[in-house]
Scaffold this active site. Structure first.
Site, PDB file in Angstrom:
ATOM      1  N   ALA A 157       0.837  -1.204   0.000  1.00  9.58           N
ATOM      2  CA  ALA A 157       0.000   0.000   0.000  1.00  9.58           C
ATOM      3  C   ALA A 157       0.874   1.257   0.000  1.00  9.58           C
ATOM      4  CB  ALA A 157      -0.959  -0.030   1.181  1.00  9.58           C
ATOM      5  N   CYS A 158       0.540   2.216   0.855  1.00  7.13           N
ATOM      6  CA  CYS A 158       1.227   3.513   0.814  1.00  7.13           C
ATOM      7  C   CYS A 158       2.605   3.495   1.460  1.00  7.13           C
ATOM      8  CB  CYS A 158       0.360   4.596   1.460  1.00  7.13           C
ATOM      9  SG  CYS A 158      -1.045   5.062   0.440  1.00  7.13           S
ATOM     10  N   SER A 159       3.023   2.348   1.985  1.00  2.27           N
ATOM     11  CA  SER A 159       4.394   2.228   2.501  1.00  2.27           C
ATOM     12  C   SER A 159       5.276   1.406   1.571  1.00  2.27           C
ATOM     13  CB  SER A 159       4.381   1.591   3.896  1.00  2.27           C
ATOM     14  OG  SER A 159       3.828   2.461   4.848  1.00  2.27           O
TER      15      SER A 159
END
Length: 375
Positions: A157-159
């Site tokens: 995801a966003c990491s």
């Protein structure tokens, strides 16, 4: 190999040529919402359906700090009868859309690091979505760039970007690869629900790329010692996107709202901000760098209110202009790539010995960070 002997030696950024302003997006969304409400007036009045609320550009900017976003393909997004990009299907022997933008960013990073395909041992494509399950986008990119060795995809995801960089750092440290190309082709617009007032404005498309290698082989003009990496995950349902191959067997509608990105925004803000601030402070302490000695904070670009609050917790004061660069006003939330966009655009004025932090956080929850020192 010690931490200080692993470096970032090249950065690359691909920015789409198409941009959509808040005003354009709101005009399209409101036209869709009004049409939906008119067509379903009887069901809405009976309480069987909920009316679509209207939006404003001012609401979007106040809620997020976003003023515009870049998109891979603009056609179709602003059509109230479509509300999604019109991206033509490519033949299997053509370069895929995601590999295309990955290669552009990769070549820029390779040029900055003064590297050719023969100099790279591994390719990691790490992002929030990949456009297919297999073969890996990374292997397609590897072939296009003439790289031997191996490649693989990661989804965090966003990491994803910071997790991918940690994996590259570990490979160089272990000696399983001497030079790793990490790419974050964040093609988010196909997975964005442009019919939802609370999320239609959030995401934008971009691709970033980073070269990680041994200090011994580094030739880049701007390079950074990686003093340490730190990642953590803890499960939460507050950010989800459910689309996947299981829709084939559970008779789900792939266009149902629960299959697109959705979040409990207030819960995410309340829970992630203190987690991210503590994560970064702990990482700096473990690395032996004081918060006061950090020149620049390259934070995840999801929401300006989150960035300001986290920076304030880390500094004990409001950040000075340029201390924690904001790029989400023009790029929007680009999933995992946001902190690396900020690094790409705001690193060249730093001098030898300057410390910086790159941190991303998102669904999972997941948080990843790197502590860097300009060489």
């Amino acid at each position: 190999m010690s931490a200080a002997n692993v470096v970032i030696s090249g950065l690359g950024l691909w920015t789409p040529e198409h941009s959509i302003s808040n005003e354009e997006l709101v005009e399209s969304y409101n036209a869709y919402a009004e049409k939906y409400n008119a067509e379903n007036a009887t069901s809405i009045e009976a309480g069987d359906l909920t009316a679509k609320p209207l939006s404003t550009a001012a609401f979007i900017e106040k809620a997020s700090g976003i003023k515009s976003r870049y998109v891979y393909i603009k056609d179709g997004i602003l059509d109230p009868d479509r509300m999604m990009p019109n991206i033509p299907l490519r033949a299997e022997d053509e370069l895929s859309n995601q590999a295309e933008i990955a290669v552009i960013a990769a070549r820029k990073a390779m040029a900055a690091a003064k590297k050719e395909g023969k100099d790279i041992d591994a390719v990691i494509v790490s992002c929030a979505y990949t456009q297919r399950y297999y073969p890996a986008i990374a292997i397609e990119v590897q072939k296009e760039l003439g790289i031997e060795g191996f490649g693989f995809d990661m989804l965090v995801a966003c990491s994803a970007a910071t997790f991918g960089l940690q994996r590259a750092y570990e490979m160089v440290t272990a000696g399983t690869a001497k030079c790793v190309l990490c790419i974050n082709p964040e093609l988010t617009s196909p997975g964005n629900n442009f019919r939802d007032r609370d999320s239609h404005f959030i995401f934008g498309d971009v691709a970033t790329a980073t070269i990680v290698e041994s200090a011994e082989t580094c030739q880049g003009e701007h390079s950074y010692d990686i003093l340490g990496t730190k990642t953590v995950t803890t499960f939460s349902n507050n950010i989800r996107a459910n689309i996947g191959y299981m829709v084939n067997v559970n008779q789900d509608n792939p266009y149902a709202e629960h299959n697109f990105f959705h979040q409990q925004g207030r819960k995410v803000f309340k829970e992630v901000c203190p987690m991210a601030a503590k994560h970064i402070s702990d990482h700096l302490e473990e690395t032996g760098v004081a918060n006061t000695n950090v020149k620049r904070w390259f934070l995840h670009q999801a929401n300006i209110n989150m960035n300001v609050l986290i920076a304030k917790k880390l500094l004990g004061r409001d950040p000075e202009p340029g201390e924690a660069p904001i790029v989400l006003d023009t790029y929007a939330n680009t999933a995992s790539a946001g902190s690396l966009i900020a690094l790409n655009l705001h690193h060249e004025d730093m001098v030898a010995g300057d410390h910086s932090v790159v941190c991303s956080f998102g669904a999972g929850y997941s948080i990843g960070s790197l502590v860097l020192r300009k060489r």
